[in-house]
Design an enzyme around this catalytic site. Sequence first.
Site, short mmCIF file in Angstrom:
data_model
loop_
_atom_site.label_atom_id
_atom_site.label_comp_id
_atom_site.label_asym_id
_atom_site.label_seq_id
_atom_site.Cartn_x
_atom_site.Cartn_y
_atom_site.Cartn_z
N HIS A 239 11.90 -1.75 -11.66
CA HIS A 239 10.70 -1.56 -10.84
C HIS A 239 9.89 -2.84 -10.66
CE1 HIS A 239 8.82 -1.53 -14.77
NE2 HIS A 239 7.67 -1.77 -14.18
C1 UD1 Z 1 2.74 -0.45 -12.54
C2 UD1 Z 1 2.34 -1.62 -13.47
C3 UD1 Z 1 3.56 -2.08 -14.26
C4 UD1 Z 1 4.21 -0.92 -14.98
C5 UD1 Z 1 4.56 0.14 -13.94
C6 UD1 Z 1 5.25 1.34 -14.49
C7 UD1 Z 1 0.58 -3.12 -12.65
C8 UD1 Z 1 0.32 -4.47 -12.10
N1 UD1 Z 1 1.88 -2.76 -12.70
O1 UD1 Z 1 3.67 -0.97 -11.60
O2 UD1 Z 1 3.14 -3.04 -15.21
O3 UD1 Z 1 5.36 -1.36 -15.64
O4 UD1 Z 1 3.34 0.56 -13.32
O5 UD1 Z 1 5.65 2.15 -13.42
O6 UD1 Z 1 -0.34 -2.43 -13.01
N2 UD1 Z 1 3.68 4.71 -6.23
C9 UD1 Z 1 3.98 6.01 -5.95
N3 UD1 Z 1 3.40 6.97 -6.71
C10 UD1 Z 1 2.53 6.69 -7.73
C11 UD1 Z 1 2.22 5.34 -7.99
C12 UD1 Z 1 2.81 4.38 -7.23
O7 UD1 Z 1 4.75 6.32 -5.05
O8 UD1 Z 1 2.06 7.62 -8.40
C13 UD1 Z 1 4.32 3.65 -5.41
C14 UD1 Z 1 3.42 3.17 -4.31
O9 UD1 Z 1 4.20 2.82 -3.23
C15 UD1 Z 1 2.82 1.92 -4.89
C16 UD1 Z 1 3.98 1.39 -5.73
O10 UD1 Z 1 4.63 2.55 -6.23
O11 UD1 Z 1 2.37 1.03 -3.93
C17 UD1 Z 1 3.58 0.50 -6.85
O12 UD1 Z 1 2.64 1.16 -7.69
P1 UD1 Z 1 1.63 0.32 -8.59
O13 UD1 Z 1 0.80 1.20 -9.44
O14 UD1 Z 1 0.91 -0.67 -7.75
O15 UD1 Z 1 2.58 -0.54 -9.50
P2 UD1 Z 1 3.95 -0.19 -10.26
O16 UD1 Z 1 5.04 -0.91 -9.56
O17 UD1 Z 1 4.14 1.27 -10.51
#
Ligand code: UD1
Length: 433
Positions: A239
């Site tokens: 991820h």
């Molecule tokens: C976040 C953390 C990372 C952790 C990871 C576990 C930061 C900078 N990153 O990354 O350290 O290892 O979580 O998963 O805080 N999305 C969904 N549903 C959700 C949440 C996110 O579909 O419930 C999708 C969205 O498109 C979003 C993308 O995932 O834009 C990224 O989500 P985000 O919370 O920004 O970061 P992660 O990649 O999940």
Amino acid sequence: MIRLLSVVGARPNFMKIAPIVAELKKAELEKAGLKKPGLKKAKNLPAIEHCLVHSGQHYDELLSGNFFADLGLPQPDVNLQVGSGSHAVQTAEIMKRIEPVLLDFKPQMVLVVGDVNSTLAAALTAAKLGIGVAHIEAGLRSFDMTMPEEINRKLTDAVSSLLFVTEQSGVENLKREGVSPEKIFLVGNVMIDSLLQHRELASRSPLLDRLGMRRLGMPRVGTGKNGSSCRDYGVLTLHRPSNVDDPETLDGILRAVSALAADLPVFFPVHPRTRKKIESFGLQRYLARSTETSSNGTRSNRTSSNRRSSDRRSPAERNHAGIVPLDPLGYLDFLSLNDRARIVLTDSGGIQEETTVLGVPCLTLRENTERPATVEHGSNHIVGVDSDRILAAARSILSSPARPPQRPPLWDGNAARRIVAILREHLQHNDSA
Ligand code: UD1
């Protein structure tokens, strides 16, 4: 009365806060005389009022809600519902929305865990209001400032008044950065507390049966490690933006793992961000046509699968080769999958730690780790993202016997107990931290 406020936001936070919440609850029961051990002492302790805040950074059931259920976490007292956004937007929104909560609840200390945007946003807001910050999992350093988590770690540590550290390297990093030693506490690993508490329960998960990996007639519980009751399989998780946002890197990783999947099934619970990238880069060819198994037991065809209802073969058998994609798994299902895996390939931080304790060989698909204890003591190998190197390392592991698990010092299931004892001691002697 001591007021504590804890903040969680993203998937890897939930298993870190769960043992702290349980320990606080236990301390309150002891204080009320409802639990016998330590009764005399407990009566002299001040009561703790605890508020659990969820930033809403992760909002999907599969990334958040299921974890609360699996870990027995109470529903958050407050949900800030920030959702997704750029780093700046997400961090700023959490700061804006948590400030009135802090002003209203007036905690003496804010607890933050890990290294996600919610961690930094909450720590920064609390520090600016003059509220003490305790950082759980402090001091870890990858020395790679292109990782958003490294920025979050360094800044959170810089504004924290208590730094709870999982491994010796963290103590050394903090001292080198000039943190005064009386703020630093090597306490062990709360993520491992959760793992040890839930391992037995996880072994009852029906997931391996559904995936066709349990050998027929073998019981779920009480059998030997890696093999006696299960077929060999691998697990992949990806991820990290540096791996999944770049088409060439993602292509190289998936190419290596799909070649490995010709030797043994590889299950891939796919993070929503990674799924979007695989689709937008047109890399679905590396994934087996699979019926996905979600953590709540439902199945859905997410690829162009033409599964026939009469086909009783497991997802892996149906495809012979190819990485088998799954929906993101809940905590217990994922623990059961990792516990019996022959090999895990990941770019996660926490999974490097979990496989260390489970004794499962782990290939970390990054150029560095902020968790060197998993390499020194554990089964972790840092292999980077070069396709040939990943495949060679994986095949070398599969041809060698599995090593018995070794735990880094203090990864014994008691980190939360140590943290709560230190917090009590500290807060009793400091009106405001
Ligand atoms: C976040 C953390 C990372 C952790 C990871 C576990 C930061 C900078 N990153 O990354 O350290 O290892 O979580 O998963 O805080 N999305 C969904 N549903 C959700 C949440 C996110 O579909 O419930 C999708 C969205 O498109 C979003 C993308 O995932 O834009 C990224 O989500 P985000 O919370 O920004 O970061 P992660 O990649 O999940």
